[in-house]
Motif scaffolding. Structure first.
Motif, PDB file in Angstrom:
ATOM      1  N   PHE A   1      -9.221  24.613  32.592  1.00 52.26           N
ATOM      2  CA  PHE A   1      -9.643  24.041  31.303  1.00 52.26           C
ATOM      3  C   PHE A   1     -10.820  23.078  31.476  1.00 52.26           C
ATOM      4  CE2 PHE A   1      -6.803  20.515  32.411  1.00 52.26           C
ATOM      5  CZ  PHE A   1      -5.689  21.146  32.936  1.00 52.26           C
ATOM      6  N   LYS A   2     -11.718  23.467  32.345  1.00 55.18           N
ATOM      7  CA  LYS A   2     -12.936  22.697  32.586  1.00 55.18           C
ATOM      8  C   LYS A   2     -13.740  22.473  31.311  1.00 55.18           C
ATOM      9  CE  LYS A   2     -17.213  22.847  35.305  1.00 55.18           C
ATOM     10  NZ  LYS A   2     -17.960  23.581  36.364  1.00 55.18           N
ATOM     11  N   TYR A   3     -13.768  23.495  30.427  1.00 55.01           N
ATOM     12  CA  TYR A   3     -14.611  23.401  29.231  1.00 55.01           C
ATOM     13  C   TYR A   3     -13.814  23.030  27.975  1.00 55.01           C
ATOM     14  CZ  TYR A   3     -17.875  25.719  32.351  1.00 55.01           C
ATOM     15  OH  TYR A   3     -18.681  26.018  33.415  1.00 55.01           O
ATOM     16  N   ARG A   4     -12.559  22.711  28.141  1.00 60.66           N
ATOM     17  CA  ARG A   4     -11.749  22.278  26.988  1.00 60.66           C
ATOM     18  C   ARG A   4     -11.919  20.780  26.774  1.00 60.66           C
ATOM     19  NH1 ARG A   4      -5.739  24.355  27.755  1.00 60.66           N
ATOM     20  NH2 ARG A   4      -5.522  23.136  25.834  1.00 60.66           N
ATOM     21  N   THR A   5     -11.899  20.374  25.513  1.00 60.65           N
ATOM     22  CA  THR A   5     -12.048  18.949  25.221  1.00 60.65           C
ATOM     23  C   THR A   5     -10.770  18.205  25.600  1.00 60.65           C
ATOM     24  OG1 THR A   5     -11.276  19.197  22.935  1.00 60.65           O
ATOM     25  CG2 THR A   5     -13.650  19.396  23.332  1.00 60.65           C
ATOM     26  N   ILE A   6     -10.936  16.957  25.986  1.00 64.87           N
ATOM     27  CA  ILE A   6      -9.805  16.137  26.432  1.00 64.87           C
ATOM     28  C   ILE A   6      -8.738  16.032  25.356  1.00 64.87           C
ATOM     29  CG2 ILE A   6      -9.098  13.855  27.246  1.00 64.87           C
ATOM     30  CD1 ILE A   6     -10.772  15.405  29.241  1.00 64.87           C
TER      31      ILE A   6
END
Length: 277
Positions: A132-137
């Motif tokens: 989930f590198k590109y998922r928002t926190i």
């Protein structure tokens, strides 16, 4: 060798003394948990040792140098801190947050180097968050968020990591997930870990050393087998505990407990309170 030592440390908020004349040494390449009742100064101690809050007297040294005399970027290369309930800007991705861990190594407004990107990738792989590198926190679960913050701390490539209540608001499975990750970082990568925990059994299970605080003072510190006993639990936490031994770890744990001194409301006080109904 990374020797972090506090000598005669006193910490204040205004005129209120929180930490009182404390001597403490953090064991190198070990996991140390700080335990104690609410309001005893655990988080303040973490802030002082990591230079987030100044001492009013005494000194804290890292490898013989006063931490307040060490440049900020140099400190950030040696000490990483995960505070309580950290917050981030909306829209920030997991990968972006982890990349912030490389800030102490950048010059000016320089972009990430190949080495920076390599370390960021390593930190995300070690903590299991690469998917989930590109998922928002804000789209992540509590346990996933904590893993991202720990990955950012790892990306700093420091020798010491401070974690202030890293399992707060997490369910039991995610608590274990985070604590097992912390143990792995220590055992496999030699990271010195200092964390504040409320759960005494978890502190004992996942630590090499325990530092016990009461009213701003360090009342007991040492290996877990030597620290957890009925007398200390009665004195510090006001409980009468039944202790046993974990068959897997060989460490002591609290099997059951009750309040040592129960506070009762007098019948006259109850009557007085009922008058307000």
């Amino acid at each position: 060798m990374n020797r972090l030592i506090g000598e005669a440390v006193q910490v204040q908020y205004g005129d209120r003394v929180i930490i009182k004349n404390m001597d403490i040494e953090i064991p190198d390449k070990k996991i140390t948990s700080v335990i104690g009742p609410n309001g005893c100064g655990k988080s303040t101690l973490i802030k002082a040792l990591s230079r987030l809050h100044p001492v009013s007297s005494g000194k804290i040294t890292l490898d013989g140098k006063n931490i307040h005399d060490i440049p900020s970027k140099e400190i950030a290369r040696k000490i990483a801190v995960l505070p309580q309930s950290p917050v981030v800007s909306d829209g920030l991705t997991a990968g972006e947050l982890v990349s912030y861990g490389r800030y102490p190594y950048q010059k000016g407004m320089g972009s990430l180097s190949k080495e920076d990107k390599k370390i960021i990738s390593w930190a995300m792989t070690v903590t299991g968050i690469e998917d989930f590198k590109y998922r928002t926190i804000n789209d992540l679960s509590g346990g996933q968020k904590q893993r991202v913050w720990i990955a950012m701390a790892l990306a700093q490539k420091t020798d010491i990591i401070f974690l202030d209540e890293p399992t707060t608001f997490l369910d039991i499975s995610h608590q274990l997930e985070i604590l097992e990750l912390v143990t792995e970082l220590n055992r496999l990568h030699g990271v010195t870990v200092v964390m504040v925990l409320h759960d005494i059994n978890q502190a004992v299970r996942f630590s090499d050393y325990i530092a016990t605080m009461k009213d701003g003072e360090l009342v007991a510190t040492g290996k877990v087998d030597d620290i957890l006993n009925k007398a200390l639990l009665h004195d510090v936490f006001k409980i009468d505990a039944v202790l046993s031994t974990d068959e897997v770890t060989g460490k002591p744990f609290i099997l059951n407990y009750q309040l040592a001194e129960r506070q009762y409301i007098s019948s006259s006080k109850v009557s007085e309170l009922n008058d307000y109904e």
